[in-house]
Design an enzyme around this catalytic site. Sequence first.
Site, PDB file in Angstrom:
ATOM      1  N   SER A  37      34.910  -5.473 -11.648  1.00 47.62           N
ATOM      2  CA  SER A  37      35.951  -4.608 -12.200  1.00 47.62           C
ATOM      3  C   SER A  37      35.500  -3.142 -12.180  1.00 47.62           C
ATOM      4  CB  SER A  37      36.339  -5.116 -13.594  1.00 47.62           C
ATOM      5  OG  SER A  37      37.581  -4.600 -13.974  1.00 47.62           O
TER       6      SER A  37
ATOM      7  N   ASP B 231      46.212 -10.853 -10.111  1.00 54.16           N
ATOM      8  CA  ASP B 231      45.712  -9.903 -11.103  1.00 54.16           C
ATOM      9  C   ASP B 231      46.876  -9.135 -11.730  1.00 54.16           C
ATOM     10  OD1 ASP B 231      44.306  -7.928 -12.537  1.00 54.16           O
ATOM     11  OD2 ASP B 231      42.746  -7.787 -10.998  1.00 54.16           O
TER      12      ASP B 231
ATOM     13  N   HIS C  31      42.753 -11.524 -13.093  1.00 56.40           N
ATOM     14  CA  HIS C  31      41.615 -10.606 -13.088  1.00 56.40           C
ATOM     15  C   HIS C  31      40.325 -11.298 -13.554  1.00 56.40           C
ATOM     16  CE1 HIS C  31      39.794  -6.719 -12.916  1.00 56.40           C
ATOM     17  NE2 HIS C  31      39.448  -6.737 -14.194  1.00 56.40           N
TER      18      HIS C  31
END
Length: 330
Positions: A112, A238, A293
Amino acid sequence: MLHSLSLSALLISTQVLASPYSRPNSDPLPLLIWHGLGDNYAADGLAEVASLAEEVNPGTYTYIIRLDEDVSSDRTATFLGNVTEQIASVCAAIHADPILSSAPGVNALGFSQGGQFLRGLVERCGGENGIKVRNLVTFGSQHNGIAKYQLCKPTDWLCKGYIGLLKANTWGAWVQGHLVPAQYFKATDEETGEPTEEYLLNSNFMADINNERALKNVTYAQNLAQLDNFVMYVFENDTTVVPKETGWFAYTNLTSGDVVELRDREIYKEDWIGLKKLDKKGGLHFKTTKGEHMTLGEKVLKDVFSEWFVPPTESWKKVVEDVVQEIIEL
Ligand SMILES: *[C@@H]1O[C@H](CO)[C@@H](O)[C@H](O)[C@H]1NC(C)=O
Ligand SMILES: *[C@@H]1O[C@H](CO)[C@@H](O)[C@H](O)[C@H]1NC(C)=O
Ligand SMILES: *[C@@H]1O[C@H](CO)[C@@H](O)[C@H](O)[C@H]1NC(C)=O
Ligand SMILES: *[C@@H]1O[C@H](CO)[C@@H](O)[C@H](O)[C@H]1NC(C)=O
């Protein structure tokens, strides 16, 4: 012809293997991992990732990047801090680590926001006397910034207060210098697709690291183009990162949903940060993985470790084996 070619290849490879400076065959490059928002370097999940790396490439020295030895402060630093200073402190920590600083190269895995920070590290701290990242793999990162801040759970008042502060004053100097997600927030004019003046003027991290301002830092482009591979994973479903295609440096028109791929964008065509050069040598890879995600399974991680982080000498071993096989067959 084939025979003599193979023989010279064999000679070259034995020389490489016998060189006093080469490391043992089985030694993989050290691995850097930069975790995401709300995580800390001592988290069980990261230890599991490190042990998978060890399982696939035995002998891997893994360094999980931290901004503080204190676990709770390391977590806080994912929300609070000046990303420029954070990257500089990671650069210094790596230089001070005897193994990381003496290795012929390192691999890097970013989760991330940790992904764009590792890329920033390559751009700012790489080069001739810098950290030599060979293969950079990012999962669900925000390389073209985010267009929206993350949603908080209905009862998470701390999160709501924090996001409220971010939203209210994204371009203020205090927020840009202290609140991490603001530093990769990117405001775009939906009509023209161009970044706003406010963003170009005030963004503490993203506008700089993407060389979006008139004055480009050529070192950034040189350093990023020196990677062997830059592998960018986007999570298929996501919904945390808006837009998810930022993980591939794409631009998404949030009104129409149209996506402009990296290769059709100025940042690539004018090669502001070296991505075109990297692409031309076959080093830029766009990947998708299933789920929301950061739903990282063991399989995708093992695939990454065996595809991108195998020790470089292994490939020489393979060349030798192949050549020996060819000679036997002749
Ligand atoms: C470009 O980036 C390098 C590496 O961070 C830095 O040393 C240099 O001062 C920068 N150059 C300019 C013109 O900002
Ligand atoms: C972030 O830190 C750098 C380096 O100390 C500093 O030059 C810059 O002004 C800071 N950014 C903000 C927005 O405070
Ligand atoms: C984004 O989509 C809207 C709606 O379709 C359109 O009006 C606008 O021109 C688009 N922006 C860009 C930069 O293509
Ligand atoms: C996940 O994304 C894919 C491709 O965008 C889509 O086909 C699929 O329906 C999505 N699955 C879920 C559960 O949303």
